[in-house]
Design a protein around this motif. Structure first.
Motif, PDB file in Angstrom:
ATOM      1  N   ILE A 165      14.411  96.512  18.437  1.00  0.00           N
ATOM      2  CA  ILE A 165      13.593  96.788  17.253  1.00  0.00           C
ATOM      3  C   ILE A 165      14.528  97.226  16.139  1.00  0.00           C
ATOM      4  CG2 ILE A 165      11.740  98.179  16.273  1.00  0.00           C
ATOM      5  CD1 ILE A 165      10.741  98.533  19.181  1.00  0.00           C
ATOM      6  N   MET A 166      14.537  96.471  15.051  1.00  0.00           N
ATOM      7  CA  MET A 166      15.402  96.783  13.915  1.00  0.00           C
ATOM      8  C   MET A 166      14.519  97.121  12.720  1.00  0.00           C
ATOM      9  SD  MET A 166      18.602  94.638  12.526  1.00  0.00           S
ATOM     10  CE  MET A 166      19.654  95.261  11.246  1.00  0.00           C
ATOM     11  N   GLY A 167      14.549  98.365  12.316  1.00  0.00           N
ATOM     12  CA  GLY A 167      13.748  98.811  11.189  1.00  0.00           C
ATOM     13  C   GLY A 167      14.604  99.043   9.960  1.00  0.00           C
ATOM     14  N   GLY A 168      13.973  98.994   8.816  1.00  0.00           N
ATOM     15  CA  GLY A 168      14.680  99.244   7.571  1.00  0.00           C
ATOM     16  C   GLY A 168      13.825  98.865   6.387  1.00  0.00           C
ATOM     17  N   THR A 169      14.315  99.156   5.221  1.00  0.00           N
ATOM     18  CA  THR A 169      13.580  98.809   4.006  1.00  0.00           C
ATOM     19  C   THR A 169      13.635  97.304   3.771  1.00  0.00           C
ATOM     20  OG1 THR A 169      14.243 100.951   3.116  1.00  0.00           O
ATOM     21  CG2 THR A 169      13.274  99.389   1.574  1.00  0.00           C
ATOM     22  N   PHE A 170      14.761  96.695   4.047  1.00  0.00           N
ATOM     23  CA  PHE A 170      14.960  95.257   3.840  1.00  0.00           C
ATOM     24  C   PHE A 170      14.566  94.868   2.409  1.00  0.00           C
ATOM     25  CE2 PHE A 170      13.860  95.449   8.501  1.00  0.00           C
ATOM     26  CZ  PHE A 170      15.163  95.411   8.932  1.00  0.00           C
ATOM     27  N   ALA A 218      24.069  91.809  12.107  1.00  0.00           N
ATOM     28  CA  ALA A 218      23.916  92.969  12.996  1.00  0.00           C
ATOM     29  C   ALA A 218      22.913  92.679  14.102  1.00  0.00           C
ATOM     30  CB  ALA A 218      23.486  94.193  12.190  1.00  0.00           C
ATOM     31  N   ALA A 219      21.790  92.073  13.751  1.00  0.00           N
ATOM     32  CA  ALA A 219      20.764  91.753  14.750  1.00  0.00           C
ATOM     33  C   ALA A 219      21.301  90.770  15.785  1.00  0.00           C
ATOM     34  CB  ALA A 219      19.528  91.181  14.066  1.00  0.00           C
ATOM     35  N   ASN A 220      22.017  89.750  15.339  1.00  0.00           N
ATOM     36  CA  ASN A 220      22.576  88.774  16.276  1.00  0.00           C
ATOM     37  C   ASN A 220      23.625  89.400  17.183  1.00  0.00           C
ATOM     38  OD1 ASN A 220      21.300  86.175  15.930  1.00  0.00           O
ATOM     39  ND2 ASN A 220      22.107  86.200  13.856  1.00  0.00           N
ATOM     40  N   GLU A 221      24.457  90.299  16.647  1.00  0.00           N
ATOM     41  CA  GLU A 221      25.476  90.963  17.457  1.00  0.00           C
ATOM     42  C   GLU A 221      24.849  91.858  18.525  1.00  0.00           C
ATOM     43  OE1 GLU A 221      28.960  90.892  17.721  1.00  0.00           O
ATOM     44  OE2 GLU A 221      28.524  89.008  16.703  1.00  0.00           O
ATOM     45  N   VAL A 222      23.829  92.621  18.133  1.00  0.00           N
ATOM     46  CA  VAL A 222      23.147  93.495  19.095  1.00  0.00           C
ATOM     47  C   VAL A 222      22.464  92.639  20.159  1.00  0.00           C
ATOM     48  CG1 VAL A 222      21.224  95.103  19.385  1.00  0.00           C
ATOM     49  CG2 VAL A 222      22.868  95.448  17.540  1.00  0.00           C
ATOM     50  N   ILE A 280      14.828  90.187  19.029  1.00  0.00           N
ATOM     51  CA  ILE A 280      14.948  91.321  18.102  1.00  0.00           C
ATOM     52  C   ILE A 280      13.751  91.250  17.171  1.00  0.00           C
ATOM     53  CG2 ILE A 280      16.266  92.339  16.196  1.00  0.00           C
ATOM     54  CD1 ILE A 280      17.988  92.656  18.485  1.00  0.00           C
ATOM     55  N   MET A 281      13.022  92.343  17.065  1.00  0.00           N
ATOM     56  CA  MET A 281      11.885  92.421  16.143  1.00  0.00           C
ATOM     57  C   MET A 281      12.321  93.182  14.897  1.00  0.00           C
ATOM     58  SD  MET A 281       8.834  93.381  18.834  1.00  0.00           S
ATOM     59  CE  MET A 281       7.871  94.084  17.525  1.00  0.00           C
ATOM     60  N   PHE A 282      12.007  92.654  13.727  1.00  0.00           N
ATOM     61  CA  PHE A 282      12.283  93.340  12.469  1.00  0.00           C
ATOM     62  C   PHE A 282      11.016  94.066  12.037  1.00  0.00           C
ATOM     63  CE2 PHE A 282      15.724  90.412  12.553  1.00  0.00           C
ATOM     64  CZ  PHE A 282      16.717  90.946  11.761  1.00  0.00           C
ATOM     65  N   VAL A 283      11.156  95.333  11.670  1.00  0.00           N
ATOM     66  CA  VAL A 283      10.019  96.138  11.244  1.00  0.00           C
ATOM     67  C   VAL A 283      10.346  96.743   9.880  1.00  0.00           C
ATOM     68  CG1 VAL A 283       8.504  98.065  11.826  1.00  0.00           C
ATOM     69  CG2 VAL A 283       9.502  96.674  13.658  1.00  0.00           C
ATOM     70  N   PRO A 284       9.852  96.110   8.794  1.00  0.00           N
ATOM     71  CA  PRO A 284      10.089  96.683   7.461  1.00  0.00           C
ATOM     72  C   PRO A 284       9.362  98.020   7.296  1.00  0.00           C
ATOM     73  CG  PRO A 284       9.452  94.375   7.315  1.00  0.00           C
ATOM     74  CD  PRO A 284       9.197  94.815   8.729  1.00  0.00           C
ATOM     75  N   GLY A 336      12.878  80.066  12.155  1.00  0.00           N
ATOM     76  CA  GLY A 336      13.657  79.083  12.886  1.00  0.00           C
ATOM     77  C   GLY A 336      14.599  79.662  13.928  1.00  0.00           C
ATOM     78  N   ASN A 337      14.731  80.980  13.985  1.00  0.00           N
ATOM     79  CA  ASN A 337      15.589  81.611  14.991  1.00  0.00           C
ATOM     80  C   ASN A 337      14.678  82.255  16.039  1.00  0.00           C
ATOM     81  OD1 ASN A 337      17.269  83.192  16.572  1.00  0.00           O
ATOM     82  ND2 ASN A 337      18.616  83.698  14.864  1.00  0.00           N
ATOM     83  N   PRO A 338      14.532  81.648  17.215  1.00  0.00           N
ATOM     84  CA  PRO A 338      13.605  82.166  18.215  1.00  0.00           C
ATOM     85  C   PRO A 338      13.991  83.539  18.776  1.00  0.00           C
ATOM     86  CG  PRO A 338      14.942  80.411  19.151  1.00  0.00           C
ATOM     87  CD  PRO A 338      15.252  80.469  17.677  1.00  0.00           C
ATOM     88  N   LEU A 339      15.233  83.957  18.578  1.00  0.00           N
ATOM     89  CA  LEU A 339      15.647  85.273  19.074  1.00  0.00           C
ATOM     90  C   LEU A 339      15.315  86.389  18.104  1.00  0.00           C
ATOM     91  CD1 LEU A 339      19.115  84.293  20.545  1.00  0.00           C
ATOM     92  CD2 LEU A 339      16.927  84.514  21.744  1.00  0.00           C
ATOM     93  N   LEU A 340      14.986  86.045  16.872  1.00  0.00           N
ATOM     94  CA  LEU A 340      14.614  87.039  15.864  1.00  0.00           C
ATOM     95  C   LEU A 340      13.144  86.830  15.549  1.00  0.00           C
ATOM     96  CD1 LEU A 340      17.674  86.759  13.452  1.00  0.00           C
ATOM     97  CD2 LEU A 340      17.401  88.252  15.426  1.00  0.00           C
ATOM     98  N   GLY A 341      12.377  87.883  15.606  1.00  0.00           N
ATOM     99  CA  GLY A 341      10.954  87.692  15.340  1.00  0.00           C
ATOM    100  C   GLY A 341      10.206  88.961  15.158  1.00  0.00           C
TER     101      GLY A 341
END
Length: 109
Positions: A44-49, A59-63, A72-76, A104-109
């Motif tokens: 879970i990657m949170g931030g203002t984005f 960073a998300a791809n490296e983790v 990896i889920m992005f949570v604004p 288009g990136n199935p690992l990020l969502g």
């Protein structure tokens, strides 16, 4: 199926005395398993984005690669209190930017 969640904290929010706070595991089960018993591992990657940029994606791809996460889920963030002194793009617009950046990136969502 069990899901393990990992919280990804931006390095600039970590204390120099606690560098491990960049990646924290939150789950009652072992980190690695195999076969059908293996739990799904989600970061879970949170931030203002505001805006999301290539650094967030790297960073998300490296983790994801390092921890062998399934996703990896992005949570604004909604309206971050610590940024109340400046203009923040509305949350729905930032969410749209995140969706476009990870499309288009199935690992990020």
């Amino acid at each position: 199926a069990t899901t393990h969640y990992y919280v990804v904290v931006p390095l600039h929010l970590c204390s120099p005395l606690r560098p491990v706070c960049r990646i924290g595991y939150h789950g009652p089960y072992p980190l690695w398993g195999s076969g059908e018993d293996r739990a799904m591992r989600v970061g879970i990657m949170g931030g203002t984005f505001d805006p999301i940029h290539i650094g967030h994606l790297i960073a998300a791809n490296e983790v994801q690669r390092t921890l062998k996460l399934d996703q990896i889920m992005f949570v604004p963030a909604g309206q971050p209190y610590q940024k109340s002194h400046r203009y923040i793009t509305p949350a729905r617009d930032r969410m749209f930017m995140v969706e476009r950046a990870i499309f288009g990136n199935p690992l990020l969502g």
